[in-house]
Design a protein around this motif. Structure first.
Motif, PDB file in Angstrom:
ATOM      1  N   MET A  85       0.854  -1.200   0.000  1.00 24.35           N
ATOM      2  CA  MET A  85       0.000   0.000   0.000  1.00 24.35           C
ATOM      3  C   MET A  85       0.883   1.242   0.000  1.00 24.35           C
ATOM      4  O   MET A  85       1.896   1.285   0.691  1.00 24.35           O
ATOM      5  CB  MET A  85      -0.869   0.020   1.256  1.00 24.35           C
ATOM      6  CG  MET A  85      -1.691  -1.224   1.434  1.00 24.35           C
ATOM      7  SD  MET A  85      -3.271  -1.073   0.656  1.00 24.35           S
ATOM      8  CE  MET A  85      -4.307  -1.079   2.084  1.00 24.35           C
ATOM      9  N   GLY A 140     -17.872   0.287   2.304  1.00 27.96           N
ATOM     10  CA  GLY A 140     -16.574  -0.097   2.855  1.00 27.96           C
ATOM     11  C   GLY A 140     -15.847   1.093   3.451  1.00 27.96           C
ATOM     12  O   GLY A 140     -16.409   1.849   4.267  1.00 27.96           O
ATOM     13  N   GLY A 141     -14.584   1.274   2.998  1.00 26.00           N
ATOM     14  CA  GLY A 141     -13.788   2.394   3.497  1.00 26.00           C
ATOM     15  C   GLY A 141     -14.485   3.730   3.301  1.00 26.00           C
ATOM     16  O   GLY A 141     -14.240   4.680   4.059  1.00 26.00           O
ATOM     17  N   GLU A 168     -16.664   4.039   6.207  1.00 26.29           N
ATOM     18  CA  GLU A 168     -15.803   4.217   7.394  1.00 26.29           C
ATOM     19  C   GLU A 168     -15.291   5.654   7.482  1.00 26.29           C
ATOM     20  O   GLU A 168     -15.214   6.233   8.561  1.00 26.29           O
ATOM     21  CB  GLU A 168     -14.632   3.225   7.331  1.00 26.29           C
ATOM     22  CG  GLU A 168     -15.113   1.788   7.518  1.00 26.29           C
ATOM     23  CD  GLU A 168     -13.994   0.772   7.369  1.00 26.29           C
ATOM     24  OE1 GLU A 168     -13.427   0.685   6.264  1.00 26.29           O
ATOM     25  OE2 GLU A 168     -13.672   0.098   8.358  1.00 26.29           O
ATOM     26  N   GLU A 200     -17.189  -5.468   3.183  1.00 27.81           N
ATOM     27  CA  GLU A 200     -15.858  -6.092   3.217  1.00 27.81           C
ATOM     28  C   GLU A 200     -15.928  -7.603   3.379  1.00 27.81           C
ATOM     29  O   GLU A 200     -15.098  -8.336   2.836  1.00 27.81           O
ATOM     30  CB  GLU A 200     -15.021  -5.507   4.362  1.00 27.81           C
ATOM     31  CG  GLU A 200     -14.496  -4.098   4.100  1.00 27.81           C
ATOM     32  CD  GLU A 200     -15.455  -2.998   4.509  1.00 27.81           C
ATOM     33  OE1 GLU A 200     -16.664  -3.279   4.695  1.00 27.81           O
ATOM     34  OE2 GLU A 200     -15.014  -1.860   4.655  1.00 27.81           O
ATOM     35  N   ALA A 246     -11.001  -0.173   8.776  1.00 27.44           N
ATOM     36  CA  ALA A 246     -10.578   1.211   9.028  1.00 27.44           C
ATOM     37  C   ALA A 246     -11.470   1.806  10.117  1.00 27.44           C
ATOM     38  O   ALA A 246     -11.978   2.915   9.997  1.00 27.44           O
ATOM     39  CB  ALA A 246     -10.644   2.025   7.750  1.00 27.44           C
ATOM     40  N   PHE A 258      -6.375 -10.532   5.661  1.00 26.72           N
ATOM     41  CA  PHE A 258      -5.722  -9.893   4.530  1.00 26.72           C
ATOM     42  C   PHE A 258      -4.769 -10.848   3.806  1.00 26.72           C
ATOM     43  O   PHE A 258      -4.701 -10.867   2.586  1.00 26.72           O
ATOM     44  CB  PHE A 258      -4.939  -8.692   5.080  1.00 26.72           C
ATOM     45  CG  PHE A 258      -4.768  -7.591   4.078  1.00 26.72           C
ATOM     46  CD1 PHE A 258      -5.825  -6.766   3.757  1.00 26.72           C
ATOM     47  CD2 PHE A 258      -3.542  -7.369   3.476  1.00 26.72           C
ATOM     48  CE1 PHE A 258      -5.667  -5.745   2.839  1.00 26.72           C
ATOM     49  CE2 PHE A 258      -3.373  -6.355   2.560  1.00 26.72           C
ATOM     50  CZ  PHE A 258      -4.438  -5.537   2.235  1.00 26.72           C
ATOM     51  N   ARG A 270     -17.292  -9.133 -12.921  1.00 26.25           N
ATOM     52  CA  ARG A 270     -17.278  -7.992 -13.834  1.00 26.25           C
ATOM     53  C   ARG A 270     -16.615  -8.339 -15.169  1.00 26.25           C
ATOM     54  O   ARG A 270     -17.041  -7.864 -16.219  1.00 26.25           O
ATOM     55  CB  ARG A 270     -16.609  -6.802 -13.152  1.00 26.25           C
ATOM     56  CG  ARG A 270     -17.606  -6.161 -12.180  1.00 26.25           C
ATOM     57  CD  ARG A 270     -17.025  -5.583 -10.941  1.00 26.25           C
ATOM     58  NE  ARG A 270     -18.093  -5.111 -10.066  1.00 26.25           N
ATOM     59  CZ  ARG A 270     -18.711  -5.865  -9.146  1.00 26.25           C
ATOM     60  NH1 ARG A 270     -18.348  -7.124  -8.965  1.00 26.25           N
ATOM     61  NH2 ARG A 270     -19.691  -5.374  -8.413  1.00 26.25           N
TER      62      ARG A 270
END
Ligand SMILES: CC(C)(COP(=O)(O)OP(=O)(O)OC[C@H]1O[C@@H](n2cnc3c(N)ncnc32)[C@H](O)[C@@H]1OP(=O)(O)O)[C@@H](O)C(=O)NCCC(=O)NCCSC(=O)C[C@@H](O)CCCCCCCCCCCCC(=O)O
Length: 701
Positions: free
Chosen positions: A54, A83-84, A87, A107, A116, A243, A259
């Motif tokens: 990251m 999600g984030g 958050e 998530e 987060a 993770f 997708r």
């Protein structure tokens, strides 16, 4: 307020940090509104970032810094806050949303938890019980529901950013302590432990081995029992485990596969972005058995008017009674006020003359289907799309009896058709790009995951199922019981093992197909080799004994009468298998769950490689989406082809070779593509498409 624009070409996180810093330092700024660009607040972390290290400012301290600001900060939520994104909004002091906004912490569906601070702030805002529901299911909620739950402070039908600006101006200078969620206690019911235990056992049962839902409950237990800082520590610890788990990678792969399949392409070069779909408003369904009824409901739910045709009076009468109730129930489940589509029932095929698309869903019998297609070709207006819900018959043969073979495609639904997400759109050599595009677009309107596949017996899903079922039957011959096989598969994560599944769908379905293929029936010799291959007559003999599965109350298991659902082992089956083995001189041996998984799953995977090799599926994502959405493959294992990559292609090849070399376990000859991939160093699944195309160019496949 001064408006600072977040520049999109830099990292969004860096943009937010910089803008908030500037707003804080600017004495003219009394309050802050955070909004998204182009009417979308934030869909959360960029999942692609998770694959590498990251970069940019981390989310957790960024949200803490926003919460600590001593000027009121509001999130103006338009579009999505997921999600984030949510958050981030929970770190703001106020949340104002447009009425059409959608919120959630999905998530868990990506094998993660809201890492987060979401697992600690949301329960402090809306209480433990509601937070458990949202976080363990990952479900999206409307702005109206979010307001009711207490996630939002205000909802507007007008401009949410303007309202948020007005709102924060009105509260400027007021104390913010009670608005900082991290400082609040978590509202819990009195019997908090029993609630958490109950949810944990429900989640374990539902998740079939998935780690994330369990970790979500653990994080919420921490929110309920620990101070915020310790709760955050627990959240971080659980997140780190998830993770790095293969499950998170599998679920994120599944997100993108879903997708990728929407961006279909055909060997001819036609694809989603160079083909035009027709928008269908009037359709017809021919045949109102279980599949036809479900298809009628699925079409009607999208607002399409449907002519539902059934020539057998009794079946028509029953469908006219049952279908409206099914539609009502499904509309209710989807929270649609009134079912929008209009259905008319008819026994006359002539009544489909005005529709734009017909889906044939009669009995799985080629001569009957050919008859229907000939009739349709003479009744329908020129230009009508003719589709078949066949689960594996030749689309090209059907196309050949019409005047416009280009307008014929397969639309293979899965039972129950109004519920199951998968739709195989089958193109024959003559299907036009327009027909494929229209079927794919129609599938999307129905909320399906459409996958374009080539025409071959069984298409993708059922073609792969065949070797899987075959190996399961061979295992019974060799000494396994149906329970042993099912337990191994259910332990792997399938909702149902292969024998329970056969009992549910009816053993006669395969029996009929095998009879049509000349593999069984009067005059066929009762040997264990048929048409030059090992063959297990066990399922045929079950049918001959009247054991067709749940509908007859007896199949591989016994049930409490016809239609019963609870499967119990049946001593009759044990004796039947023992007698069969004795008759054929087979000595039962002990079979491990590992062998069951290898024989059944690697057989299925191997056929997947053959399918890729034959260009029946465009890429591994197509096969994986088919298995996840249509065949109960556990999503947290990505799909059969992704799983092959996780296990290691070399290992799969070695085990296939091992079983294939056994004199009595044929049909496991490793596919050429698998061999070539292993020889090329086993590239990751995301590279297979490119590899196959190159091999094809060089005529290696
Ligand atoms: C947003 C949607 C609802 C939009 O739907 P729509 O139908 O309009 O469009 P599409 O779905 O077709 O999407 C269009 C396009 O966008 C791509 N896309 C969508 N969402 C994302 C995304 N989140 N990331 C990447 N790409 C995305 C999609 O693929 C399409 O692309 P294409 O090329 O095909 O056009 C809908 O898309 C949707 O629902 N999206 C997902 C929303 C979601 O799930 N959000 C949650 C993301 S996860 C998250 O937010 C995590 C947070 O909790 C924060 C985590 C903090 C991290 C802290 C890290 C600590 C880790 C500790 C690790 C320790 C490591 C160690 O110690 O080793």
């Amino acid at each position: 307020c001064t408006r600072y624009v977040l520049v999109k070409n830099t990292s969004v996180r860096q943009g937010i940090v910089d803008a908030v810093q500037r707003a804080l330092k600017d004495p003219k700024v009394t309050s802050v509104v955070i909004c998204g660009q182009n009417g979308k607040f934030c869909g959360g972390a960029d999942i692609r970032e998770f694959a590498g290290p990251m970069s940019g400012p981390p989310l957790v301290p960024m949200i803490h810094a926003i919460e600590a600001v001593d000027k009121p900060v509001a999130a103006a939520i338009e579009g999505v806050a997921l999600g984030g994104g949510l958050e981030l909004a929970l770190g703001c002091h106020y949340r104002i949303a447009h009425s059409k906004a959608v919120l959630g912490l999905p998530e868990v569906t990506l094998g993660l938890l809201p890492g987060a601070g979401g697992s600690q702030r949301l329960p402090r805002l809306i209480g433990l019980t509601a937070a458990l529901d949202l976080i363990t299911t990952g479900r999206h909620v409307s702005a109206a529901e979010a307001l009711k739950l207490g996630i939002l402070d205000q909802v507007t039908d007008n401009n949410a950013v303007d309202l948020a600006v007005e709102f924060v101006r009105s509260v400027a200078g007021q104390p913010l302590d009670s608005r900082r969620l991290s400082t609040l206690p978590c509202p819990c019911p009195p019997d908090v432990d029993s609630l958490l235990d109950k949810v944990m056992s429900k989640v374990r049962q539902r998740s079939r081995g998935a780690l994330a839902p369990v970790a979500c409950v653990q994080a919420l237990r921490a929110a309920a029992s620990l101070p915020y800082a310790q709760g955050m520590e627990k959240e971080r610890e659980l997140m780190a485990t998830l993770f790095n788990s293969g499950q998170a990678r599998a679920l994120q792969y599944a997100f993108f596969s879903q997708r990728v399949v929407g961006k279909w392409s055909l060997p001819s070069g036609a694809s989603w972005d160079n083909s035009t779909a027709r928008t269908i408003s009037k359709a017809a369904v021919i045949g109102l058995g279980t599949m036809g009824r479900g298809i009628v409901v699925a079409l009607a739910l999208t607002g399409i008017s449907v002519v539902a045709v059934e020539t057998q009076e009794k079946q028509l009468a029953e469908a006219s009674r049952v279908v409206p109730a099914m539609l009502q129930r499904e509309a209710g489940r989807r929270r649609l006020a009134t079912p929008p589509g209009v259905i008319s029932f008819s026994s006359n095929l002539q009544d489909v003359s005005e529709v734009e698309l017909v889906i044939e869903a009669v009995f799985e019998d080629m001569s009957l289907k050919l008859q229907v297609f000939k009739h349709l070709a003479s009744v329908c207006r020129p230009g009508t799309l003719l589709c078949s819900n066949t689960s594996g018959l030749d689309i090209d043969q059907l196309a050949a009896v019409t005047q416009s073979p280009g307008l014929v495609v397969g639309m293979h639904f899965f039972a129950p058709a109004h519920v199951m997400k998968l739709l195989e759109v089958v193109y024959g050599p003559r299907s036009s790009p327009e027909a494929v595009a229209t079927a794919m677009q129609l599938g999307k309107r129905m909320g399906k995951v459409g996958v374009a596949v080539g025409n071959c017996p069984g298409f993708v899903g059922n073609r792969m199922l065949k070797p899987y079922l075959e190996q399961a039957n061979f295992l019974l011959e060799e000494g396994a019981t149906p329970q042993q096989v099912d337990e191994a598969l259910e332990e792997f994560g399938f909702p149902m093992g292969v024998f329970r599944m056969s009992d549910l769908s009816g053993l006669d379905v395969g029996w009929r197909i095998r009879k049509e293929a000349g593999l069984t029936g009067p005059g066929v010799e009762s040997t264990r080799t048929r048409q030059g291959r090992r063959y297990s007559p066990l399922p045929d003999q079950m049918c001959e004994a009247g054991r067709l599965g749940q509908k007859t109350g007896k199949g591989w298991y016994q049930y409490d009468g016809p239609g019963g659902r609870v499967a119990r082992s049946d001593p009759w089956v044990d004796i039947f298998l023992e007698t069969y083995r004795a008759e054929h001189g087979l000595v039962a041996r002990s079979i491990t769950p590992e062998e069951i998984l290898e024989r059944c799953l690697y057989a299925l995977i191997n056929e997947g490689f053959n399918i890729l090799q034959d260009a029946v599926a465009a890429g591994p994502e197509d096969i994986d989406a088919i298995y996840v959405f249509g065949y109960g493959w556990p999503r947290h294992r990505g799909g059969p082809m992704f799983h092959a990559g996780q296990v290691g292609l070399g290992r799969i090849l070695e085990r296939l070779n091992h079983h294939h070399s056994h004199p009595d376990v044929p049909h496991l000859k490793p596919s050429t593509l698998l061999r070539r991939l292993v020889a090329a160093g086993s590239p990751p699944v995301q590279k297979w498409r490119e590899f196959i195309n190159k091999e094809r160019v060089h005529s290696q496949l």
